[in-house]
Design a protein around this motif. Structure first.
Motif, mmCIF file in Angstrom:
data_model
loop_
_atom_site.group_PDB
_atom_site.id
_atom_site.type_symbol
_atom_site.label_atom_id
_atom_site.label_comp_id
_atom_site.label_asym_id
_atom_site.label_seq_id
_atom_site.Cartn_x
_atom_site.Cartn_y
_atom_site.Cartn_z
ATOM 1 N N ILE A 119 0.632 -1.060 0.061
ATOM 2 C CA ILE A 119 -0.087 0.137 -0.040
ATOM 3 C C ILE A 119 1.038 1.307 -0.153
ATOM 4 N N VAL A 120 0.745 2.085 -0.945
ATOM 5 C CA VAL A 120 1.390 3.256 -1.369
ATOM 6 C C VAL A 120 0.686 4.452 -1.082
ATOM 7 N N PRO A 121 0.745 5.305 -0.105
ATOM 8 C CA PRO A 121 -0.081 6.615 0.139
ATOM 9 C C PRO A 121 -0.130 7.302 -1.278
ATOM 10 N N GLY A 122 -1.256 7.889 -1.422
ATOM 11 C CA GLY A 122 -1.579 8.596 -2.679
ATOM 12 C C GLY A 122 -2.036 7.780 -3.956
ATOM 13 N N THR A 123 -1.980 6.438 -3.717
ATOM 14 C CA THR A 123 -2.669 5.568 -4.830
ATOM 15 C C THR A 123 -4.094 5.344 -4.627
ATOM 16 N N GLU A 124 -4.680 4.961 -5.537
ATOM 17 C CA GLU A 124 -6.164 4.652 -5.604
ATOM 18 C C GLU A 124 -6.522 3.402 -4.305
ATOM 19 N N TRP A 125 -5.508 2.358 -4.508
ATOM 20 C CA TRP A 125 -5.786 1.320 -3.800
ATOM 21 C C TRP A 125 -5.463 1.570 -2.186
ATOM 22 N N ALA A 126 -4.595 2.586 -1.798
ATOM 23 C CA ALA A 126 -4.517 3.237 -0.609
ATOM 24 C C ALA A 126 -5.689 3.977 -0.006
ATOM 25 N N ALA A 127 -6.404 4.641 -0.962
ATOM 26 C CA ALA A 127 -7.768 5.184 -0.571
ATOM 27 C C ALA A 127 -8.635 4.252 -0.279
ATOM 28 N N TYR A 128 -8.812 3.180 -1.127
ATOM 29 C CA TYR A 128 -9.691 2.126 -0.878
ATOM 30 C C TYR A 128 -9.393 1.492 0.427
ATOM 31 N N TYR A 129 -8.136 1.101 0.795
ATOM 32 C CA TYR A 129 -8.086 0.370 2.087
ATOM 33 C C TYR A 129 -8.418 1.372 3.323
ATOM 34 N N ASP A 130 -8.072 2.701 3.050
ATOM 35 C CA ASP A 130 -8.236 3.500 4.123
ATOM 36 C C ASP A 130 -9.784 3.620 4.478
ATOM 37 N N ASP A 131 -10.451 3.701 3.431
ATOM 38 C CA ASP A 131 -12.118 3.614 3.846
ATOM 39 C C ASP A 131 -12.484 2.389 4.382
ATOM 40 N N LEU A 132 -11.860 0.970 3.937
ATOM 41 C CA LEU A 132 -12.372 0.024 4.351
ATOM 42 C C LEU A 132 -11.816 0.001 5.926
ATOM 43 N N VAL A 133 -10.746 0.226 6.492
ATOM 44 C CA VAL A 133 -10.349 0.419 7.874
ATOM 45 C C VAL A 133 -11.139 1.235 8.611
ATOM 46 N N ALA A 134 -11.546 2.321 8.188
ATOM 47 C CA ALA A 134 -12.384 3.299 8.800
ATOM 48 C C ALA A 134 -13.772 2.739 8.994
ATOM 49 N N GLU A 135 -14.221 2.164 8.191
ATOM 50 C CA GLU A 135 -15.693 1.829 8.133
ATOM 51 C C GLU A 135 -15.843 0.568 9.190
ATOM 52 N N ALA A 193 0.995 -1.398 6.896
ATOM 53 C CA ALA A 193 1.750 -1.366 5.658
ATOM 54 C C ALA A 193 3.238 -0.869 5.955
ATOM 55 N N THR A 194 3.771 -1.397 6.832
ATOM 56 C CA THR A 194 5.333 -1.185 7.424
ATOM 57 C C THR A 194 6.261 -2.234 6.700
ATOM 58 N N GLY A 195 7.397 -1.750 6.720
ATOM 59 C CA GLY A 195 8.395 -2.365 5.809
ATOM 60 C C GLY A 195 8.399 -2.353 4.493
ATOM 61 N N PRO A 196 9.442 -2.561 3.948
ATOM 62 C CA PRO A 196 9.713 -2.568 2.525
ATOM 63 C C PRO A 196 8.847 -3.472 1.845
ATOM 64 N N ASN A 197 8.443 -3.125 0.519
ATOM 65 C CA ASN A 197 7.648 -4.278 -0.226
ATOM 66 C C ASN A 197 8.823 -4.998 -1.085
ATOM 67 N N PHE A 198 9.131 -5.942 -0.835
ATOM 68 C CA PHE A 198 9.957 -6.978 -1.758
ATOM 69 C C PHE A 198 9.282 -7.778 -2.682
ATOM 70 N N GLY A 199 7.831 -7.460 -2.835
ATOM 71 C CA GLY A 199 7.061 -8.268 -3.924
ATOM 72 C C GLY A 199 6.293 -9.450 -3.457
ATOM 73 N N SER A 200 5.551 -10.089 -4.137
ATOM 74 C CA SER A 200 4.697 -11.097 -3.703
ATOM 75 C C SER A 200 5.348 -12.340 -3.001
ATOM 76 N N ASP A 201 6.438 -12.449 -3.571
ATOM 77 C CA ASP A 201 7.237 -13.932 -3.265
ATOM 78 C C ASP A 201 7.569 -13.737 -1.654
ATOM 79 N N ALA A 202 8.121 -12.451 -1.650
ATOM 80 C CA ALA A 202 8.430 -12.305 -0.007
ATOM 81 C C ALA A 202 7.479 -12.321 0.726
#
Length: 311
Positions: A195-211, A218-227
């Motif tokens: 999740i990267v701030p400012g993206t549309e998927w960040a806005a989606y999950y922000d609303d999901l969390v709030a509701e 979303a802590t830590g580096p994103n090493f990709g799906s395998d990691a």
């Protein structure tokens, strides 16, 4: 180098006479002579020798002729590459393993005659700019984020609601569940480093969390799906959300579980964006294909943020 002079040179070489070349090109013989003379000045050599029978190539003319033909072929290919209906349809799918990529694979399977270029653009601003500049023909996005309206020349249509699933390792407390409700997920640690701030998927999950009172980290580096898969498999306290149409293959022994989420089912809305003046015929074919092959949206028992465009 002026292509008209090169085209005239090739026509004169093939005809062996300036008069026949003029007739083929629908110009005067004087125009042919002027073009050939201009080309000879540019090259600094004589290309033809006048004879009683017409015009014969000099040694330099013979050497230049195959290159002149290739110049004309390159020019034809260059024009064809941007001529409507003759260049590939270029579509942004954001990521190679997501739902949008699957939609385009299905489209290609149905319409293998349509040549495609598939690209991956990260943020919606870059995608919209690429649509407006003509760098791409379309993009799959979630649209309607508050404060970020689409430009008036960009059209959109909602094409797919993708249900979210919970992904856990084999030792997670919910690993054996056939389904989980959003209420059951309150207090669970859901880890989503992508999740990267400012993206549309960040806005989606922000609303999901709030509701629904969820905890998404979303802590830590994103090493990709395998990691991500490795960590979820090895950490009983962590789970993550994954789109129901996301295609991932995990190694033997991971024992990962994909669990449907219900009451309500959060769905991620995918829309197709394009420029209203884009004339590429394959774009209309893609839109018709998506309309005919993707399920509807806003089904009973599902949830999307209030800013999602309902069409």
């Amino acid at each position: 180098m002026d292509l008209d002079t090169v085209r005239t040179f090739v026509a004169a070489a093939d005809a062996g006479q300036f008069q026949e070349a003029a007739a083929e090109l629908a110009v005067t013989q004087q125009a042919v002579s002027k073009r050939i003379a201009a080309l000879e000045r540019d090259l600094g050599v004589r290309l033809f020798t006048r004879t009683p029978r017409g015009a014969e190539l000099t040694i330099d003319g013979q050497a230049f002729l195959p290159h002149a033909r290739e110049l004309l072929r390159i020019a034809e290919r260059a024009v064809a590459s941007v001529r409507t209906g003759h260049r590939p349809l270029r579509v942004d799918v954001i990521a190679s393993r997501g739902a949008a990529s699957g939609l385009m694979r299905a489209f290609h399977g149905t319409h293998p005659e349509i040549e495609l270029d598939v690209v991956w653009l990260f943020d919606i601003e870059r995608a919209v700019a690429a649509i407006r500049s003509g760098a791409i023909d379309a993009s799959f996005r979630a649209v309607g984020v508050p404060g970020r309206p689409l430009p008036e020349d960009i059209e959109s249509v909602r094409v797919l609601d993708e249900p979210l699933e919970l992904l856990t390792g084999p030792d997670h407390a919910l690993a054996g569940a056939r389904s989980v409700t959003l209420a059951q997920l309150a207090g669970q640690r859901i880890w989503m480093p992508g999740i990267v701030p400012g993206t549309e998927w960040a806005a989606y999950y922000d609303d999901l969390v709030a509701e629904f009172g969820l905890t998404i980290e979303a802590t830590g580096p994103n090493f990709g799906s395998d990691a991500l898969l490795d960590t979820i498999a090895d950490t009983p306290a962590l789970a993550t959300f994954m789109g129901g149409r996301t295609r991932l293959v995990w190694p033997d022994g991971h024992g990962l579980r994909r669990i449907p989420v219900t009451d309500p089912t959060p769905v991620y809305p995918h829309s197709l964006l394009w420029h209203r003046d884009n004339p590429h015929p394959a774009l209309a074919t893609l839109r018709a294909h998506l309309a005919a092959t993707t399920p509807g949206h806003d089904a009973a028992g599902t949830w999307t943020p209030g800013w999602v465009i309902p069409r």
